[in-house]
Design a protein around this motif. Structure first.
Motif, PDB file in Angstrom:
ATOM      1  N   LYS A  44      91.409  37.751  52.401  1.00 35.41           N
ATOM      2  CA  LYS A  44      90.173  38.410  52.783  1.00 35.41           C
ATOM      3  C   LYS A  44      88.976  37.703  52.149  1.00 35.41           C
ATOM      4  O   LYS A  44      89.093  37.069  51.102  1.00 35.41           O
ATOM      5  CB  LYS A  44      90.210  39.871  52.322  1.00 35.41           C
ATOM      6  N   ARG A  45      87.823  37.845  52.803  1.00 35.77           N
ATOM      7  CA  ARG A  45      86.608  37.276  52.234  1.00 35.77           C
ATOM      8  C   ARG A  45      86.244  38.039  50.963  1.00 35.77           C
ATOM      9  O   ARG A  45      86.378  39.281  50.927  1.00 35.77           O
ATOM     10  CB  ARG A  45      85.492  37.345  53.261  1.00 35.77           C
ATOM     11  N   GLU A  46      85.777  37.310  49.948  1.00 31.97           N
ATOM     12  CA  GLU A  46      85.459  37.941  48.669  1.00 31.97           C
ATOM     13  C   GLU A  46      84.095  37.509  48.163  1.00 31.97           C
ATOM     14  O   GLU A  46      83.603  36.418  48.472  1.00 31.97           O
ATOM     15  CB  GLU A  46      86.525  37.582  47.619  1.00 31.97           C
ATOM     16  N   PHE A  47      83.506  38.376  47.381  1.00 33.19           N
ATOM     17  CA  PHE A  47      82.207  38.141  46.772  1.00 33.19           C
ATOM     18  C   PHE A  47      82.295  37.056  45.712  1.00 33.19           C
ATOM     19  O   PHE A  47      83.239  37.011  44.927  1.00 33.19           O
ATOM     20  CB  PHE A  47      81.713  39.446  46.145  1.00 33.19           C
ATOM     21  N   VAL A  48      81.297  36.182  45.688  1.00 35.13           N
ATOM     22  CA  VAL A  48      81.233  35.120  44.685  1.00 35.13           C
ATOM     23  C   VAL A  48      80.040  35.309  43.750  1.00 35.13           C
ATOM     24  O   VAL A  48      80.190  35.321  42.532  1.00 35.13           O
ATOM     25  CB  VAL A  48      81.147  33.743  45.371  1.00 35.13           C
ATOM     26  N   ALA A  49      78.839  35.431  44.321  1.00 35.30           N
ATOM     27  CA  ALA A  49      77.636  35.528  43.504  1.00 35.30           C
ATOM     28  C   ALA A  49      76.499  36.102  44.335  1.00 35.30           C
ATOM     29  O   ALA A  49      76.509  36.007  45.559  1.00 35.30           O
ATOM     30  CB  ALA A  49      77.245  34.161  42.962  1.00 35.30           C
ATOM     31  N   ALA A  50      75.518  36.677  43.639  1.00 31.43           N
ATOM     32  CA  ALA A  50      74.347  37.237  44.306  1.00 31.43           C
ATOM     33  C   ALA A  50      73.097  36.910  43.509  1.00 31.43           C
ATOM     34  O   ALA A  50      73.160  36.694  42.292  1.00 31.43           O
ATOM     35  CB  ALA A  50      74.486  38.754  44.456  1.00 31.43           C
ATOM     36  N   ILE A  51      71.970  36.917  44.205  1.00 32.14           N
ATOM     37  CA  ILE A  51      70.689  36.634  43.556  1.00 32.14           C
ATOM     38  C   ILE A  51      69.620  37.520  44.179  1.00 32.14           C
ATOM     39  O   ILE A  51      69.622  37.762  45.387  1.00 32.14           O
ATOM     40  CB  ILE A  51      70.344  35.138  43.677  1.00 32.14           C
ATOM     41  N   SER A  52      68.727  38.020  43.341  1.00 28.97           N
ATOM     42  CA  SER A  52      67.663  38.885  43.831  1.00 28.97           C
ATOM     43  C   SER A  52      66.607  38.084  44.578  1.00 28.97           C
ATOM     44  O   SER A  52      66.601  36.852  44.559  1.00 28.97           O
ATOM     45  CB  SER A  52      67.026  39.639  42.665  1.00 28.97           C
ATOM     46  N   TRP A  53      65.657  38.785  45.193  1.00 30.84           N
ATOM     47  CA  TRP A  53      64.694  38.139  46.069  1.00 30.84           C
ATOM     48  C   TRP A  53      63.863  37.081  45.363  1.00 30.84           C
ATOM     49  O   TRP A  53      63.506  36.062  45.960  1.00 30.84           O
ATOM     50  CB  TRP A  53      63.766  39.181  46.693  1.00 30.84           C
ATOM     51  N   ASN A  54      63.593  37.270  44.093  1.00 31.37           N
ATOM     52  CA  ASN A  54      62.756  36.297  43.366  1.00 31.37           C
ATOM     53  C   ASN A  54      63.571  35.428  42.414  1.00 31.37           C
ATOM     54  O   ASN A  54      63.002  34.661  41.637  1.00 31.37           O
ATOM     55  CB  ASN A  54      61.654  37.012  42.595  1.00 31.37           C
ATOM     56  N   GLY A  55      64.878  35.578  42.444  1.00 33.30           N
ATOM     57  CA  GLY A  55      65.721  34.776  41.564  1.00 33.30           C
ATOM     58  C   GLY A  55      65.808  35.299  40.147  1.00 33.30           C
ATOM     59  O   GLY A  55      66.477  34.692  39.305  1.00 33.30           O
ATOM     60  N   GLY A  56      65.167  36.408  39.877  1.00 29.07           N
ATOM     61  CA  GLY A  56      65.124  36.921  38.519  1.00 29.07           C
ATOM     62  C   GLY A  56      66.420  37.556  38.033  1.00 29.07           C
ATOM     63  O   GLY A  56      66.647  37.672  36.831  1.00 29.07           O
ATOM     64  N   SER A  57      67.258  37.950  38.967  1.00 24.47           N
ATOM     65  CA  SER A  57      68.531  38.575  38.613  1.00 24.47           C
ATOM     66  C   SER A  57      69.655  37.909  39.384  1.00 24.47           C
ATOM     67  O   SER A  57      69.491  37.580  40.563  1.00 24.47           O
ATOM     68  CB  SER A  57      68.509  40.069  38.946  1.00 24.47           C
ATOM     69  N   THR A  58      70.762  37.708  38.692  1.00 22.68           N
ATOM     70  CA  THR A  58      71.947  37.140  39.333  1.00 22.68           C
ATOM     71  C   THR A  58      73.181  37.920  38.909  1.00 22.68           C
ATOM     72  O   THR A  58      73.188  38.570  37.861  1.00 22.68           O
ATOM     73  CB  THR A  58      72.137  35.664  38.962  1.00 22.68           C
ATOM     74  N   ASP A  59      74.204  37.835  39.726  1.00 22.51           N
ATOM     75  CA  ASP A  59      75.468  38.495  39.424  1.00 22.51           C
ATOM     76  C   ASP A  59      76.597  37.638  39.970  1.00 22.51           C
ATOM     77  O   ASP A  59      76.410  36.911  40.949  1.00 22.51           O
ATOM     78  CB  ASP A  59      75.504  39.893  40.043  1.00 22.51           C
ATOM     79  N   TYR A  60      77.743  37.726  39.323  1.00 20.42           N
ATOM     80  CA  TYR A  60      78.875  36.888  39.684  1.00 20.42           C
ATOM     81  C   TYR A  60      80.169  37.695  39.659  1.00 20.42           C
ATOM     82  O   TYR A  60      80.270  38.701  38.952  1.00 20.42           O
ATOM     83  CB  TYR A  60      79.009  35.724  38.699  1.00 20.42           C
ATOM     84  N   SER A  61      81.158  37.185  40.373  1.00 14.77           N
ATOM     85  CA  SER A  61      82.490  37.751  40.236  1.00 14.77           C
ATOM     86  C   SER A  61      83.070  37.305  38.906  1.00 14.77           C
ATOM     87  O   SER A  61      82.602  36.326  38.301  1.00 14.77           O
ATOM     88  CB  SER A  61      83.379  37.282  41.387  1.00 14.77           C
ATOM     89  N   ASP A  62      84.074  38.007  38.453  1.00 16.74           N
ATOM     90  CA  ASP A  62      84.668  37.664  37.159  1.00 16.74           C
ATOM     91  C   ASP A  62      85.248  36.245  37.165  1.00 16.74           C
ATOM     92  O   ASP A  62      85.221  35.559  36.140  1.00 16.74           O
ATOM     93  CB  ASP A  62      85.769  38.665  36.825  1.00 16.74           C
TER      94      ASP A  62
END
Length: 123
Positions: A44-62
């Motif tokens: 299945k497709r899985e989440f890798v990383a995300a970034i907010s509209w201005n780049g100020g916040s990021t998140d990643y998979s473990d």
């Protein structure tokens, strides 16, 4: 409407690095939260990383937190994923996605998707 086109995939050896890119066009890119997902063969497709509209916040998979870096260039409507210390389990099709909600790992929360770029990590 937003059009997303990924590029930069390819074949790399274990431990190598690669940067994939996503070019956006259409409505204002700088308003969208962006993310990378991937889909390994037969999985299945899985989440890798995300970034907010201005780049100020990021998140990643473990599994990618310490090796991957997501970034964006709003002036040029570009999204990037720098991948270091690649492993065979990182092999898959990498997709960029655009939406209104930052940081969600739920596919349905993203409105627009690219067609993907393939990354193959050889052992």
């Amino acid at each position: 409407q937003v059009q997303l086109v990924e590029s930069g995939g390819g074949l790399v050896q274990t431990g190598g690095s690669l940067r994939v890119s996503c070019a956006a066009s259409g409505r204002s890119f700088s308003r969208d939260a962006m993310a990378w997902f991937r889909q390994a063969p037969g999985k299945k497709r899985e989440f890798v990383a995300a970034i907010s509209w201005n780049g100020g916040s990021t998140d990643y998979s473990d599994s990618t937190r310490r090796r991957f870096t997501i970034s964006r260039d709003n002036a040029n409507s570009m999204l990037y994923l720098q991948m270091n210390d690649l492993k065979p389990e990182d092999t898959g099709d990498y997709y960029c996605a655009a939406g209104h909600i930052y940081g969600t790992d739920i596919e349905d929360e993203y409105e627009y998707w690219g067609r993907g770029t393939r990354v193959t990590v050889s052992s």
